[in-house]
Design an enzyme around this catalytic site. Structure first.
Site, PDB file in Angstrom:
ATOM      1  N   ARG A  12      63.901  50.979  72.575  1.00 20.08           N
ATOM      2  CA  ARG A  12      63.759  50.144  71.390  1.00 20.08           C
ATOM      3  C   ARG A  12      63.174  49.458  71.883  1.00 20.08           C
ATOM      4  NH1 ARG A  12      68.656  49.431  74.812  1.00 20.08           N
ATOM      5  NH2 ARG A  12      70.836  50.066  74.297  1.00 20.08           N
ATOM      6  N   ASP A  68      76.351  45.405  75.996  1.00 20.05           N
ATOM      7  CA  ASP A  68      76.363  46.576  77.408  1.00 20.05           C
ATOM      8  C   ASP A  68      77.011  45.727  78.061  1.00 20.05           C
ATOM      9  OD1 ASP A  68      73.034  47.104  76.803  1.00 20.05           O
ATOM     10  OD2 ASP A  68      74.081  45.337  75.628  1.00 20.05           O
ATOM     11  N   ARG A 102      80.406  47.150  77.779  1.00 18.96           N
ATOM     12  CA  ARG A 102      80.651  48.587  79.094  1.00 18.96           C
ATOM     13  C   ARG A 102      80.890  48.772  80.365  1.00 18.96           C
ATOM     14  NH1 ARG A 102      75.598  50.007  74.531  1.00 18.96           N
ATOM     15  NH2 ARG A 102      75.871  51.413  73.656  1.00 18.96           N
ATOM     16  N   HIS A 126      68.170  43.071  76.396  1.00 18.56           N
ATOM     17  CA  HIS A 126      69.647  44.481  75.362  1.00 18.56           C
ATOM     18  C   HIS A 126      68.257  45.571  75.543  1.00 18.56           C
ATOM     19  CE1 HIS A 126      72.228  46.905  72.952  1.00 18.56           C
ATOM     20  NE2 HIS A 126      70.786  46.815  72.250  1.00 18.56           N
TER      21      HIS A 126
HETATM   22  N1  LIG Z   1      72.045  45.701  69.355  1.00  9.74           N
HETATM   23  C1  LIG Z   1      72.786  46.448  69.741  1.00  9.74           C
HETATM   24  O1  LIG Z   1      73.761  46.626  70.819  1.00  9.74           O
HETATM   25  C2  LIG Z   1      72.794  48.026  69.090  1.00  9.74           C
HETATM   26  C3  LIG Z   1      73.604  49.072  68.917  1.00  9.74           C
HETATM   27  C4  LIG Z   1      73.283  49.998  68.054  1.00  9.74           C
HETATM   28  C5  LIG Z   1      72.348  50.547  66.905  1.00  9.74           C
HETATM   29  N2  LIG Z   1      71.794  49.081  66.922  1.00  9.74           N
HETATM   30  C6  LIG Z   1      70.696  48.775  66.361  1.00  9.74           C
HETATM   31  O2  LIG Z   1      71.337  48.710  64.398  1.00  9.74           O
HETATM   32  C7  LIG Z   1      70.025  49.379  64.029  1.00  9.74           C
HETATM   33  C8  LIG Z   1      70.383  50.129  62.755  1.00  9.74           C
HETATM   34  O3  LIG Z   1      70.961  51.576  63.371  1.00  9.74           O
HETATM   35  P1  LIG Z   1      71.700  52.424  62.658  1.00  9.74           P
HETATM   36  O4  LIG Z   1      72.237  53.553  62.819  1.00  9.74           O
HETATM   37  O5  LIG Z   1      72.879  52.235  61.794  1.00  9.74           O
HETATM   38  O6  LIG Z   1      70.871  52.873  61.714  1.00  9.74           O
HETATM   39  P2  LIG Z   1      71.197  53.599  60.045  1.00  9.74           P
HETATM   40  O7  LIG Z   1      69.775  54.454  60.002  1.00  9.74           O
HETATM   41  O8  LIG Z   1      72.376  54.762  60.393  1.00  9.74           O
HETATM   42  O9  LIG Z   1      71.041  52.395  59.059  1.00  9.74           O
HETATM   43  C9  LIG Z   1      70.338  51.824  58.664  1.00  9.74           C
HETATM   44  C10 LIG Z   1      70.050  51.101  56.922  1.00  9.74           C
HETATM   45  O10 LIG Z   1      69.410  50.323  57.266  1.00  9.74           O
HETATM   46  C11 LIG Z   1      69.007  50.218  55.903  1.00  9.74           C
HETATM   47  N3  LIG Z   1      67.389  49.616  55.239  1.00  9.74           N
HETATM   48  C12 LIG Z   1      66.242  49.528  55.927  1.00  9.74           C
HETATM   49  N4  LIG Z   1      65.078  48.609  55.252  1.00  9.74           N
HETATM   50  C13 LIG Z   1      66.092  47.642  54.894  1.00  9.74           C
HETATM   51  C14 LIG Z   1      66.062  46.460  53.839  1.00  9.74           C
HETATM   52  N5  LIG Z   1      64.623  46.346  54.063  1.00  9.74           N
HETATM   53  N6  LIG Z   1      67.150  45.715  53.828  1.00  9.74           N
HETATM   54  C15 LIG Z   1      68.198  46.483  53.891  1.00  9.74           C
HETATM   55  N7  LIG Z   1      68.638  46.944  54.219  1.00  9.74           N
HETATM   56  C16 LIG Z   1      67.880  47.934  54.946  1.00  9.74           C
HETATM   57  C17 LIG Z   1      69.015  51.047  55.461  1.00  9.74           C
HETATM   58  O11 LIG Z   1      68.379  51.442  54.240  1.00  9.74           O
HETATM   59  C18 LIG Z   1      69.611  52.236  55.992  1.00  9.74           C
HETATM   60  O12 LIG Z   1      71.132  52.288  55.804  1.00  9.74           O
HETATM   61  C19 LIG Z   1      68.952  50.294  64.836  1.00  9.74           C
HETATM   62  O13 LIG Z   1      68.109  49.388  64.801  1.00  9.74           O
HETATM   63  C20 LIG Z   1      69.340  50.123  65.945  1.00  9.74           C
HETATM   64  O14 LIG Z   1      68.654  50.188  66.774  1.00  9.74           O
HETATM   65  C21 LIG Z   1      71.772  48.173  67.380  1.00  9.74           C
END
Ligand SMILES: NC(=O)c1ccc[n+]([C@@H]2O[C@H](COP(=O)([O-])OP(=O)(O)OC[C@H]3O[C@@H](n4cnc5c(N)ncnc54)[C@H](O)[C@@H]3O)[C@@H](O)[C@H]2O)c1
Length: 317
Positions: A92, A152, A155, A179
């Site tokens: 991450r 988490d 989970r 996280h």
């Molecule tokens: N914190 C958690 O528990 C947790 C869990 C799962 C995923 N995540 C994180 O969530 C994030 C998103 O994951 P995902 O699978 O949806 O990715 P994804 O690539 O499917 O979606 C990301 C989206 O962000 C958009 N984006 C990029 N730059 C942008 C901007 N400047 N303004 C607006 N939108 C913008 C993209 O167009 C895309 O649609 C990742 O960083 C991932 O690691 C966090």
């Protein structure tokens, strides 16, 4: 603060995670109005259409969205999922630079249209991004926090519940810290009902838990995301539900205890770093519970988590 009427949630990012947050929020009726914002116009409009087509079967929530940030106007809660996602094998923290840049330019724009919102950061590395976004915006600590280890923790509870033969909601245990790779369970406070975890005798004739087994469960929980990402490219459903649940705690002014990640101020001697600890989540945001106690070993792990994240944040300032 009180329950927010005609509540509005904006989800930023319409990718795998953002669209799942919106879907979970619609199904659960987490907010009266849901908005989805993403720079990818066609994709966002398609997600909004698809979600709208199901609203006959959800509650009274409605959904709008698009690539103009004005869709977020007047939001009470903004959940940020925009960014690059974790690739197979990527940690991450490796994502940090790219996503920090996205947040830095987006936060002022969001604050202009939603100045009073509570901001929940899901984009990874969510703890580091929370510190940087708090610094960029100057928002009070309680109004900008990460979903942190809520997922988490879910989970962990699921795994313990399966093994113990009880329902997930009867397991009381928390993952705290980052996280990510340095997170750990607060085993000193883990109970099933009121029974300390190591004393629990499973109902189905299985042996009791051992310290070694608990260590393995902690590792499995920590690495759970890698396994899901390996198989399907993203984790989305469980984070969608976790985020919707956090949104409800804010919009319903629940004062629910959740392990979200706020910038800490003298929590277990840690300041200036965002880490998940049991916190009270309400309409004003999230407040860490200072009376939370750690064993000596847990306090050491917590400081280790803080040191690791401080280094990453420093490298991005
Ligand atoms: N914190 C958690 O528990 C947790 C869990 C799962 C995923 N995540 C994180 O969530 C994030 C998103 O994951 P995902 O699978 O949806 O990715 P994804 O690539 O499917 O979606 C990301 C989206 O962000 C958009 N984006 C990029 N730059 C942008 C901007 N400047 N303004 C607006 N939108 C913008 C993209 O167009 C895309 O649609 C990742 O960083 C991932 O690691 C966090």
């Amino acid at each position: 603060m009180s329950v927010i009427e005609n509540s509005k949630l904006t989800v930023v990012g319409a990718g795998a995670v953002g669209s799942s947050v919106a879907y979970a929020a619609l199904i659960r009726g987490s907010a009266r109005h849901v908005a989805l914002y993403d720079i990818a116009t066609e994709k966002t409009e398609a997600e909004v259409l698809d979600l709208s087509h199901g609203t006959q079967f959800t509650g009274s929530s409605d959904i709008i969205g698009g690539s103009d940030i004005s869709v977020a106007a007047g939001s009470h809660v903004v959940v940020i999922t925009a960014g690059a996602k974790q690739k197979p094998g990527q940690t991450r923290t490796e994502l940090a630079g790219v996503n920090a840049g996205i947040l830095k330019s987006m936060m002022p724009q969001l604050l202009e249209v939603a100045p009073d919102a509570v901001y929940v950061i899901v984009t990874n590395p969510c703890d580091v991004l929370t510190v940087l976004a708090q610094e960029t915006t100057g928002l009070p600590y309680e109004r900008i926090f990460a979903s942190g280890t809520v997922l988490d923790t879910s989970r962990l509870r699921w795994k313990l519940a399966e093994r113990a033969g009880v329902s997930t909601s009867s397991v009381h245990a928390y993952i705290v810290g980052e996280h990510g790779d340095t997170e750990f369970p607060l085993w000193s406070h883990a109970t099933i009902g009121t029974v300390p975890i190591l004393d629990w005798v499973p109902l189905d004739g299985q042996p009791t838990f051992t310290p070694d087994e608990l260590d393995q469960i902690a590792v499995d929980v920590r690495d759970a995301a890698y396994k899901v990402i390996q198989g399907k490219g993203a984790t989305n459903y469980a984070i969608g539900l976790s985020s919707a649940r956090i949104v409800e705690a804010v919009l319903n002014d629940e004062h629910a205890v959740m392990p979200v990640s706020t910038v800490l101020d003298q929590f277990q001697g840690v300041s200036g770093v965002a880490l998940s600890v049991p916190s009270i989540v309400s309409a004003s945001g999230a407040l860490p519970i200072p009376e939370t106690t750690f064993s000596e070993k847990e306090a050491g792990l917590f400081r280790h988590s803080a040191d690791a994240l401080r280094q990453v944040a420093d490298s991005l300032r």
